[in-house]
Motif scaffolding. Structure first.
Motif, PDB file in Angstrom:
ATOM      1  N   CYS A 296       0.799  -1.229   0.000  1.00 27.58           N
ATOM      2  CA  CYS A 296       0.000   0.000   0.000  1.00 27.58           C
ATOM      3  C   CYS A 296       0.831   1.277   0.000  1.00 27.58           C
ATOM      4  CB  CYS A 296      -0.947   0.012   1.201  1.00 27.58           C
ATOM      5  SG  CYS A 296      -0.092   0.134   2.807  1.00 27.58           S
ATOM      6  N   GLY A 297       2.152   1.147   0.130  1.00 34.22           N
ATOM      7  CA  GLY A 297       3.019   2.317   0.069  1.00 34.22           C
ATOM      8  C   GLY A 297       3.211   3.061   1.371  1.00 34.22           C
ATOM      9  N   LYS A 298       2.526   2.643   2.425  1.00 35.56           N
ATOM     10  CA  LYS A 298       2.676   3.323   3.711  1.00 35.56           C
ATOM     11  C   LYS A 298       4.089   3.129   4.230  1.00 35.56           C
ATOM     12  CE  LYS A 298       0.248   3.978   8.098  1.00 35.56           C
ATOM     13  NZ  LYS A 298      -0.888   3.551   8.960  1.00 35.56           N
ATOM     14  N   SER A 299       4.655   4.188   4.847  1.00 41.21           N
ATOM     15  CA  SER A 299       6.044   4.139   5.317  1.00 41.21           C
ATOM     16  C   SER A 299       6.125   4.201   6.833  1.00 41.21           C
ATOM     17  CB  SER A 299       6.847   5.289   4.709  1.00 41.21           C
ATOM     18  OG  SER A 299       6.895   5.173   3.309  1.00 41.21           O
ATOM     19  N   PHE A 300       7.212   3.638   7.365  1.00 43.22           N
ATOM     20  CA  PHE A 300       7.404   3.553   8.804  1.00 43.22           C
ATOM     21  C   PHE A 300       8.843   3.894   9.168  1.00 43.22           C
ATOM     22  CE2 PHE A 300       4.034   0.781   7.459  1.00 43.22           C
ATOM     23  CZ  PHE A 300       3.021   1.027   8.379  1.00 43.22           C
ATOM     24  N   SER A 301       9.015   4.382  10.374  1.00 38.66           N
ATOM     25  CA  SER A 301      10.353   4.761  10.832  1.00 38.66           C
ATOM     26  C   SER A 301      11.145   3.557  11.322  1.00 38.66           C
ATOM     27  CB  SER A 301      10.257   5.805  11.952  1.00 38.66           C
ATOM     28  OG  SER A 301       9.522   5.296  13.058  1.00 38.66           O
ATOM     29  N   ARG A 302      10.447   2.473  11.676  1.00 42.16           N
ATOM     30  CA  ARG A 302      11.112   1.277  12.187  1.00 42.16           C
ATOM     31  C   ARG A 302      10.693   0.043  11.393  1.00 42.16           C
ATOM     32  NH1 ARG A 302      11.374   1.788  18.794  1.00 42.16           N
ATOM     33  NH2 ARG A 302      11.984   3.977  18.883  1.00 42.16           N
ATOM     34  N   ALA A 303      11.645  -0.877  11.221  1.00 40.27           N
ATOM     35  CA  ALA A 303      11.376  -2.109  10.487  1.00 40.27           C
ATOM     36  C   ALA A 303      10.320  -2.949  11.198  1.00 40.27           C
ATOM     37  CB  ALA A 303      12.667  -2.908  10.319  1.00 40.27           C
ATOM     38  N   TYR A 304      10.353  -2.931  12.544  1.00 40.58           N
ATOM     39  CA  TYR A 304       9.378  -3.718  13.310  1.00 40.58           C
ATOM     40  C   TYR A 304       7.957  -3.231  13.045  1.00 40.58           C
ATOM     41  CZ  TYR A 304       6.665  -5.467  17.238  1.00 40.58           C
ATOM     42  OH  TYR A 304       5.681  -6.050  18.010  1.00 40.58           O
ATOM     43  N   HIS A 305       7.775  -1.918  12.964  1.00 38.31           N
ATOM     44  CA  HIS A 305       6.445  -1.359  12.705  1.00 38.31           C
ATOM     45  C   HIS A 305       5.936  -1.795  11.324  1.00 38.31           C
ATOM     46  CE1 HIS A 305       7.268   2.108  15.769  1.00 38.31           C
ATOM     47  NE2 HIS A 305       7.057   0.935  16.339  1.00 38.31           N
ATOM     48  N   LEU A 306       6.837  -1.861  10.348  1.00 39.37           N
ATOM     49  CA  LEU A 306       6.456  -2.339   9.017  1.00 39.37           C
ATOM     50  C   LEU A 306       6.056  -3.811   9.078  1.00 39.37           C
ATOM     51  CD1 LEU A 306       6.184  -2.207   5.946  1.00 39.37           C
ATOM     52  CD2 LEU A 306       8.661  -2.593   5.786  1.00 39.37           C
ATOM     53  N   LYS A 307       6.814  -4.589   9.837  1.00 40.95           N
ATOM     54  CA  LYS A 307       6.519  -6.025   9.985  1.00 40.95           C
ATOM     55  C   LYS A 307       5.138  -6.245  10.576  1.00 40.95           C
ATOM     56  CE  LYS A 307       8.385 -10.256  12.065  1.00 40.95           C
ATOM     57  NZ  LYS A 307       9.452 -10.828  12.929  1.00 40.95           N
ATOM     58  N   VAL A 308       4.805  -5.457  11.607  1.00 43.21           N
ATOM     59  CA  VAL A 308       3.479  -5.562  12.222  1.00 43.21           C
ATOM     60  C   VAL A 308       2.407  -5.113  11.232  1.00 43.21           C
ATOM     61  CG1 VAL A 308       1.984  -4.651  14.052  1.00 43.21           C
ATOM     62  CG2 VAL A 308       4.345  -5.294  14.575  1.00 43.21           C
ATOM     63  N   HIS A 309       2.671  -4.020  10.502  1.00 42.44           N
ATOM     64  CA  HIS A 309       1.715  -3.499   9.521  1.00 42.44           C
ATOM     65  C   HIS A 309       1.397  -4.529   8.445  1.00 42.44           C
ATOM     66  CE1 HIS A 309      -0.064  -0.964   6.393  1.00 42.44           C
ATOM     67  NE2 HIS A 309       0.857  -1.438   5.574  1.00 42.44           N
ATOM     68  N   MET A 310       2.385  -5.275   7.995  1.00 43.77           N
ATOM     69  CA  MET A 310       2.189  -6.261   6.935  1.00 43.77           C
ATOM     70  C   MET A 310       1.149  -7.304   7.307  1.00 43.77           C
ATOM     71  SD  MET A 310       3.843  -5.370   4.299  1.00 43.77           S
ATOM     72  CE  MET A 310       3.533  -6.868   3.363  1.00 43.77           C
ATOM     73  N   GLN A 311       0.972  -7.519   8.600  1.00 41.86           N
ATOM     74  CA  GLN A 311      -0.016  -8.498   9.061  1.00 41.86           C
ATOM     75  C   GLN A 311      -1.442  -8.042   8.750  1.00 41.86           C
ATOM     76  OE1 GLN A 311       0.840  -9.208  13.216  1.00 41.86           O
ATOM     77  NE2 GLN A 311       2.911  -9.869  12.793  1.00 41.86           N
ATOM     78  N   THR A 312      -1.621  -6.724   8.560  1.00 44.74           N
ATOM     79  CA  THR A 312      -2.953  -6.228   8.196  1.00 44.74           C
ATOM     80  C   THR A 312      -3.296  -6.629   6.762  1.00 44.74           C
ATOM     81  OG1 THR A 312      -2.105  -4.084   7.396  1.00 44.74           O
ATOM     82  CG2 THR A 312      -2.683  -4.247   9.728  1.00 44.74           C
ATOM     83  N   HIS A 313      -2.274  -6.895   5.947  1.00 40.75           N
ATOM     84  CA  HIS A 313      -2.495  -7.350   4.575  1.00 40.75           C
ATOM     85  C   HIS A 313      -2.598  -8.879   4.507  1.00 40.75           C
ATOM     86  CE1 HIS A 313      -1.897  -3.342   3.022  1.00 40.75           C
ATOM     87  NE2 HIS A 313      -0.675  -3.261   3.527  1.00 40.75           N
ATOM     88  N   THR A 314      -1.749  -9.544   5.271  1.00 38.16           N
ATOM     89  CA  THR A 314      -1.710 -11.014   5.215  1.00 38.16           C
ATOM     90  C   THR A 314      -2.764 -11.664   6.103  1.00 38.16           C
ATOM     91  OG1 THR A 314      -0.093 -11.163   7.025  1.00 38.16           O
ATOM     92  CG2 THR A 314       0.771 -10.938   4.774  1.00 38.16           C
ATOM     93  N   GLY A 315      -3.275 -10.898   7.098  1.00 39.52           N
ATOM     94  CA  GLY A 315      -4.240 -11.473   8.035  1.00 39.52           C
ATOM     95  C   GLY A 315      -3.577 -12.303   9.114  1.00 39.52           C
ATOM     96  N   GLU A 316      -2.244 -12.346   9.080  1.00 39.30           N
ATOM     97  CA  GLU A 316      -1.501 -13.134  10.067  1.00 39.30           C
ATOM     98  C   GLU A 316      -1.573 -12.484  11.448  1.00 39.30           C
ATOM     99  OE1 GLU A 316       3.142 -14.466  10.979  1.00 39.30           O
ATOM    100  OE2 GLU A 316       2.659 -13.113   9.317  1.00 39.30           O
ATOM    101  N   LYS A 317      -1.728 -13.312  12.467  1.00 41.84           N
ATOM    102  CA  LYS A 317      -1.686 -12.854  13.851  1.00 41.84           C
ATOM    103  C   LYS A 317      -0.674 -13.739  14.571  1.00 41.84           C
ATOM    104  CE  LYS A 317      -6.326 -10.890  14.004  1.00 41.84           C
ATOM    105  NZ  LYS A 317      -7.640 -10.863  14.694  1.00 41.84           N
TER     106      LYS A 317
END
Length: 314
Positions: free
Chosen positions: A183-204
């Motif tokens: 979706c192009g959204k950007s984050f200051s930390r790699a961990y925040h991006l990793k957590v965000h990706m779960q909103t696309h994959t549905g992974e918990k």
């Protein structure tokens, strides 16, 4: 003559090593006996070989006789220069036999192998936690000591690790180098991006072992577990009521302080809960479709607060 064609008739009777000269074998045996006859006159450090003492002395003198012909960097020993040269050539002669990873230094390969064999040689003397890297142990120990040697020159905030300070500085610079490829959204930390990706994959990634509920964050799972343990670690210092979440305590405290942070932009009325302001706004706008939403939010918010209140004794 190539070095690998030289005969090595002098074998060590303690290990499989062999050497071309008796003097080489003699020096080698000192690694088994622990003998260190060469002592530094400056700091008292001892060494098994004279050449090792010679290199060590350069720590005190600052001498760096080995220079890089590419960038001019200087080093105290030839092996360090040789490793440095690989940063220019890209050479990585030390290959992992398990995965495709390759490294420019033998030491880096040895550290990498711990990801495969699970070796964790660095242990915390306080809590017995073990780590694969020395720097990971040093960072961990600061959790016990409270030491935070890395300070932000913008706001003064201190951190236990250099990487944490680097991430924090992005708050001031606005830099967000980690971008979502979906979706192009950007984050200051790699961990925040990793957590965000779960909103696309549905992974918990974090699951409750009691009821199976999945959570995006580890902290969310910890809060959820309190519904099973009935733990309420946030007590009110005024009346003693305890809560499972810090947010619930913050809302409760407004009953004591009278704080009403949610203000109406039309008539200046103020409220302690956001949902109360939403309901109030209907007096200005009329009964819009937000009625059910406001009621639901209010009911949910109230339930979260009163759920945490101590039950009256019969």
């Amino acid at each position: 003559m190539q070095i690998d064609t030289i005969k090595k008739p002098y074998a060590c009777d303690m290990c499989s090593s062999s050497f071309p000269y008796p003097s080489s074998l003699k020096r080698h045996k000192q690694t088994h006996s622990g003998t260190k006859p060469y002592t530094c006159e400056v700091c008292g450090s001892s060494f098994s070989e004279k050449s090792h003492l010679k290199m060590h002395v350069r720590v005190h003198t600052g001498e760096k006789p080995h220079s890089c012909q590419v960038c001019g960097s200087s080093f105290s020993c030839r092996s360090s220069l040789k490793s440095h040269i690989r940063t220019h050539t890209g050479e990585r002669p030390f290959c992992c036999e398990i995965c495709p990873s390759a490294f420019s230094q033998k030491f880096s390969l040895q550290i990498h192998m711990r990801t495969h064999n699970g070796d964790k040689p660095y242990r915390c003397q306080i809590c017995a936690s073990a780590f694969a890297h020395k720097f990971s142990l040093e960072l961990h120990v600061r959790k016990h000591t409270g030491q935070k040697p890395f300070a932000c020159d913008e706001c003064g905030c201190s951190f236990s690790g250099k990487s944490a300070l680097k991430s924090h500085k992005r708050v001031h610079t606005g830099e967000k180098p980690h971008s979502c490829q979906v979706c192009g959204k950007s984050f200051s930390r790699a961990y925040h991006l990793k957590v965000h990706m779960q909103t696309h994959t549905g992974e918990k990634a974090f699951s409750c072992q009691v009821c199976g509920v999945g959570c995006l964050h580890k902290s969310s799972l910890q809060i959820h577990m309190r519904t099973h343990t009935r733990e309420k670690p946030y007590p009110c210092e005024v009346c003693g009521a305890a809560f499972s979440r810090q947010f619930s305590l913050q809302i409760h405290l407004r009953t004591h302080t009278g704080e009403k942070p949610y203000k109406c932009q039309v008539c200046a009325a103020a409220f302690s809960h956001k949902s109360s302001l939403q309901i109030h706004m209907r007096t200005h706008t009329g009964p819009l479709n937000t009625k059910q939403t406001c009621y639901r939010n209010s009911k949910k918010e109230s339930a979260e607060i009163y759920r945490d209140l101590p039950k009256e004794e019969p």
